[in-house]
Structure formats: C-alpha cells, structure tokens
Design a protein around this motif. Structure first.
Motif, mmCIF file in Angstrom:
data_model
loop_
_atom_site.group_PDB
_atom_site.id
_atom_site.type_symbol
_atom_site.label_atom_id
_atom_site.label_comp_id
_atom_site.label_asym_id
_atom_site.label_seq_id
_atom_site.Cartn_x
_atom_site.Cartn_y
_atom_site.Cartn_z
ATOM 1 N N CYS A 50 10.222 -40.943 74.847
ATOM 2 C CA CYS A 50 11.495 -40.479 74.289
ATOM 3 C C CYS A 50 11.503 -40.722 72.791
ATOM 4 N N ILE A 51 12.424 -40.057 72.123
ATOM 5 C CA ILE A 51 12.509 -40.161 70.674
ATOM 6 C C ILE A 51 13.965 -40.269 70.276
ATOM 7 N N ASN A 52 14.232 -41.200 69.369
ATOM 8 C CA ASN A 52 15.595 -41.434 68.915
ATOM 9 C C ASN A 52 16.015 -40.426 67.863
ATOM 10 N N TRP A 53 17.302 -40.088 67.883
ATOM 11 C CA TRP A 53 17.815 -39.171 66.873
ATOM 12 C C TRP A 53 17.948 -39.862 65.529
ATOM 13 N N ARG A 54 18.248 -41.171 65.567
ATOM 14 C CA ARG A 54 18.624 -41.892 64.357
ATOM 15 C C ARG A 54 17.463 -42.052 63.390
ATOM 16 N N ASP A 55 16.298 -42.446 63.913
ATOM 17 C CA ASP A 55 15.179 -42.726 63.010
ATOM 18 C C ASP A 55 13.873 -42.102 63.482
ATOM 19 N N THR A 56 13.964 -41.258 64.500
ATOM 20 C CA THR A 56 12.811 -40.578 65.120
ATOM 21 C C THR A 56 11.755 -41.541 65.630
ATOM 22 N N SER A 57 12.123 -42.793 65.863
ATOM 23 C CA SER A 57 11.176 -43.697 66.514
ATOM 24 C C SER A 57 11.004 -43.268 67.966
ATOM 25 N N ALA A 58 9.830 -43.467 68.487
ATOM 26 C CA ALA A 58 9.517 -43.008 69.835
ATOM 27 C C ALA A 58 8.981 -44.144 70.700
ATOM 28 N N TYR A 59 9.160 -43.999 71.987
ATOM 29 C CA TYR A 59 8.692 -44.972 72.960
ATOM 30 C C TYR A 59 7.970 -44.225 74.065
ATOM 31 N N TYR A 60 6.996 -44.893 74.659
ATOM 32 C CA TYR A 60 6.156 -44.230 75.643
ATOM 33 C C TYR A 60 5.944 -45.105 76.872
ATOM 34 N N SER A 61 5.650 -44.450 77.965
ATOM 35 C CA SER A 61 5.252 -45.200 79.149
ATOM 36 C C SER A 61 3.868 -45.786 78.899
ATOM 37 N N ASP A 62 3.555 -46.819 79.635
ATOM 38 C CA ASP A 62 2.250 -47.455 79.469
ATOM 39 C C ASP A 62 1.116 -46.482 79.779
ATOM 40 N N SER A 63 1.372 -45.574 80.706
ATOM 41 C CA SER A 63 0.297 -44.690 81.151
ATOM 42 C C SER A 63 -0.093 -43.651 80.108
ATOM 43 N N VAL A 64 0.779 -43.370 79.152
ATOM 44 C CA VAL A 64 0.470 -42.350 78.154
ATOM 45 C C VAL A 64 0.407 -42.920 76.747
ATOM 46 N N ASN A 65 0.813 -44.159 76.577
ATOM 47 C CA ASN A 65 0.842 -44.762 75.247
ATOM 48 C C ASN A 65 -0.542 -44.716 74.603
ATOM 49 N N GLY A 66 -0.578 -44.233 73.399
ATOM 50 C CA GLY A 66 -1.846 -44.117 72.692
ATOM 51 C C GLY A 66 -2.518 -42.769 72.869
#
Length: 128
Positions: A50-66
């Motif tokens: 997912c990606i935040n509207w405020r600062d475009t920081s993103a987070y990922y599941s462990d399975s796809v991170n990287g």
C-alpha cells in the motif's frame, strides 16, 4: 461514481517482470491511501502493498518486499505496481483498492476491510 481499473496483467515466465496500473476516476485520488491485494485460486485475498497519500511512503508484505514497488502519480490519478523477479507463487488476480476516507491521518492499511473502493482485478500468471 468511483471506478478503479487495473491493467497490465498477463503471462510471464519465472524471473520476469510486469507492471500493473490502476486508473482511478470519480473519486479524490490524491488524498486517499491506496492498496494492492491479490487472490490466488482457492485462497483468500491477501495484502501485497500500500502507499500513503500524505508522503507516498509504501509498505509491502514480506512475500513481495524487495521485489515489488508501488508508486502513484496524483496528476494522472494512477497507481502502479512494478513486479520483478516473479515466481509461480505470485500467480493471482491482482486488485487495487482505495481508502474510503480522503486526507486520513492513518497510514495505509494491510487489511482489505479498510478499503472502500475496489477494481475488478487483473490476472497475473507466472509460469515455471
């Protein structure tokens, strides 16, 4: 009326890459947290990132991170999911989702229940 439309899915060999896009209309895109989820055949829908509207920081599941990267272009009302080093376990229908609130103070959620708008999905198939 809000619409989210995913595109870019297809068939790719293991190790390959795909770029999915999500085009939004009928809603205030720039102020919403956005997410990507996927659902493989016979399995429950799972969080991808997912990606935040405020600062475009993103987070990922462990399975796809990287391997996967989410970006957004607020001027074009689009969100992208760049998927690299794909493997057969990534085979699924991929869905984009938009948060129900604009300008939320919350970070984007890993839970699909926190999203109010969904696209119809695009199929990604990774062959071994």
């Amino acid at each position: 009326q809000a619409h989210l439309v995913e595109s870019g899915g297809g068939l790719v060999q293991a190790g390959g890459s795909l770029r999915l896009s999500c085009a939004a209309s009928g809603l205030t895109f720039s102020g919403r947290n956005m997410g990507w989820f996927r659902q493989a055949a016979g399995k429950e829908r799972e969080f991808v990132g997912c990606i935040n509207w405020r600062d475009t920081s993103a987070y990922y599941s462990d399975s796809v991170n990287g391997r996967f990267t989410i970006s957004r272009d607020n001027a074009k009302n689009t969100m992208s999911l760049q998927m690299n080093s794909l493997n057969p376990e990534d085979t699924a229908a991929y869905y984009c989702a938009a948060g129900p609130q604009i300008y939320s103070f919350d970070i984007c959620s890993r839970s699909d229940t926190e999203y109010g708008y969904w696209g119809q999905g695009t199929q990604v198939t990774v062959s071994s």
